[in-house]
Enzyme design. Structure first.
Site, PDB file in Angstrom:
ATOM      1  N   ASN A  69    -132.056 -26.631 170.386  1.00 33.11           N
ATOM      2  CA  ASN A  69    -132.588 -27.995 169.946  1.00 33.11           C
ATOM      3  C   ASN A  69    -131.773 -28.510 168.794  1.00 33.11           C
ATOM      4  OD1 ASN A  69    -134.308 -25.275 168.960  1.00 33.11           O
ATOM      5  ND2 ASN A  69    -134.307 -26.726 167.407  1.00 33.11           N
TER       6      ASN A  69
ATOM      7  N   ARG B  46    -130.701 -30.314 159.076  1.00 32.73           N
ATOM      8  CA  ARG B  46    -130.234 -29.693 160.177  1.00 32.73           C
ATOM      9  C   ARG B  46    -129.466 -30.322 161.081  1.00 32.73           C
ATOM     10  NH1 ARG B  46    -129.110 -25.165 159.032  1.00 32.73           N
ATOM     11  NH2 ARG B  46    -129.006 -24.827 161.298  1.00 32.73           N
ATOM     12  N   ILE B  47    -129.840 -31.402 161.639  1.00 30.54           N
ATOM     13  CA  ILE B  47    -128.994 -32.379 162.483  1.00 30.54           C
ATOM     14  C   ILE B  47    -127.884 -32.871 161.777  1.00 30.54           C
ATOM     15  CG2 ILE B  47    -129.169 -34.258 164.282  1.00 30.54           C
ATOM     16  CD1 ILE B  47    -130.732 -31.637 165.095  1.00 30.54           C
TER      17      ILE B  47
ATOM     18  N   SER C  12    -135.078 -37.378 171.720  1.00 29.81           N
ATOM     19  CA  SER C  12    -135.279 -35.995 171.091  1.00 29.81           C
ATOM     20  C   SER C  12    -134.769 -34.895 171.580  1.00 29.81           C
ATOM     21  CB  SER C  12    -136.942 -35.999 170.999  1.00 29.81           C
ATOM     22  OG  SER C  12    -137.293 -35.788 172.485  1.00 29.81           O
ATOM     23  N   CYS C  13    -134.546 -33.799 171.084  1.00 28.14           N
ATOM     24  CA  CYS C  13    -133.969 -32.783 172.012  1.00 28.14           C
ATOM     25  C   CYS C  13    -134.517 -32.478 173.229  1.00 28.14           C
ATOM     26  CB  CYS C  13    -133.844 -31.406 171.056  1.00 28.14           C
ATOM     27  SG  CYS C  13    -135.620 -30.833 170.372  1.00 28.14           S
ATOM     28  N   THR C  14    -136.053 -32.489 173.301  1.00 25.22           N
ATOM     29  CA  THR C  14    -136.904 -32.325 174.461  1.00 25.22           C
ATOM     30  C   THR C  14    -136.526 -33.361 175.503  1.00 25.22           C
ATOM     31  OG1 THR C  14    -138.650 -33.255 173.120  1.00 25.22           O
ATOM     32  CG2 THR C  14    -138.693 -31.074 173.395  1.00 25.22           C
TER      33      THR C  14
END
Length: 341
Positions: free
Chosen positions: A318, A10-11, A154-156
């Site tokens: 995200n 995905r990334i 991280s995305c968060t």
């Protein structure tokens, strides 16, 4: 700058696509993609994406390569860092998106195999596993040409750290509790199965909201050490393909109304275009699909409970937001290396 991508999930695919959709794309050349899956799958999933739509350029299969807008990108299928002669590919920076490697010893295997430097799409187990963990727009100026193993966090952390930092510097933060409402991920099954030791991970992803473990609190404290022992977090996987949110409860050091907090965050969004956004429209999560910001503060959901307790809702894509920050960081690193020469 010559880039390679290791791990084309995905990334990895979002990073490549962001590169072609961004004006920064002309400053990089993708020299290689390494992905154990078949070339047919690499080509097909580059061209068609359920979440982000059809690739905006031409995507074709070549001889052991992926061809995008006429440019050939060699594709290999090695399963170990040593399976590729990275030095022969003349790679300046490896974008490590497989998520399979966590510790410094594993990261250094890529260096030993000929990569001069790594940009990781995941945090290491500890601060000692990487030379620097970066949240672009917060601490990216600490990156220098001598560093070789750098994490994009991280995305968060990209979503919440700049907001917590702003609240801390303006009002003070006594305590913070973060609840991540995260879209499904590929470590979850479509139907109940035996594939994971964590029993919650054995449940069907699209039928339930599922509590999962998270290291977000520790990651926040790594980047904001002044908040050590004052941050806690939990996470739920929710049955949507993409876009996540953080429900953020903050105990402030001094009185502040919801209006004052919103005014602060709206002003910060104007000062950080492309990184932080602010909106008070009546949103649903799908509104932020393919949104490149690290975070969007939903001002309509800001609440007070007493003079010092504030609750915020922060939206973020995200996948796309995080991949966009990886590209920003790659460009900043390229600039640092150019300065060093």
């Amino acid at each position: 700058m010559r880039l390679a991508i290791n791990g084309y999930g995905r990334i990895g695919r979002c990073f490549l696509r962001a590169l072609y959709e961004s004006p920064l794309g002309g400053r990089f050349r993708v020299a290689a993609i390494n992905e154990p899956s078949s070339l047919e799958s690499v080509v097909h999933l580059s061209r068609f994406d359920t979440t982000h739509g059809v690739f905006p350029g031409s995507v074709e299969r070549g001889d052991k390569c992926l061809r995008i807008d006429g440019q050939s990108i060699p594709v290999s299928h090695a399963r170990t860092p040593e399976g590729i002669d990275w030095k022969a590919l003349d790679v300046d920076l490896l974008i490590e998106c497989s998520g399979r490697y966590k510790g410094r010893a594993d990261f250094e295997r890529f260096l030993a195999a000929g990569c001069p430097r790594l940009l990781l799409s995941q945090p290491g187990h500890s601060a000692h596993d990487v030379d620097l963990t970066v949240v672009y727009g917060f601490n990216h100026h600490g990156l220098d040409a001598a560093q070789r193993i750098v994490s994009n966090g991280s995305c968060t952390t990209n979503a919440v750290v700049p907001i917590l930092d702003l609240l801390q510097r303006t009002f003070g933060v006594t305590h913070a509790f973060l609840t991540t409402l995260h879209s499904v991920m590929n470590d979850q099954p479509l139907i109940d199965g035996y594939h994971h030791a964590d029993l919650r991970h054995t449940r069907a992803a699209m039928q339930s909201m599922i509590p999962v473990g998270t290291g977000l609190a520790q990651a926040v404290e790594r980047l904001l050490p002044q908040l050590a022992d004052r941050v806690q977090a939990k996470a739920l996987r929710v049955p949507v393909l993409n876009v996540s949110a953080i429900d953020l409860v903050v105990s402030l050091g001094r009185d502040a109304s919801a209006r004052q907090v919103n005014a602060l965050l709206a002003s910060a969004a104007r000062a950080r275009p492309g990184l932080l956004a602010y909106s008070d429209a009546p949103h649903a999560s799908v509104d932020f699909n393919h949104n490149p910001h690290s975070a969007t503060v939903d001002g309509s959901q800001t609440r007070n409970c007493g003079p010092r307790l504030v609750n915020l809702l922060v939206w973020f894509d995200n996948e796309w937001g995080f991949a966009s920050r990886m590209l920003d960081l790659a460009e900043f690193w390229r600039h640092r290396l150019q300065q060093d020469r």
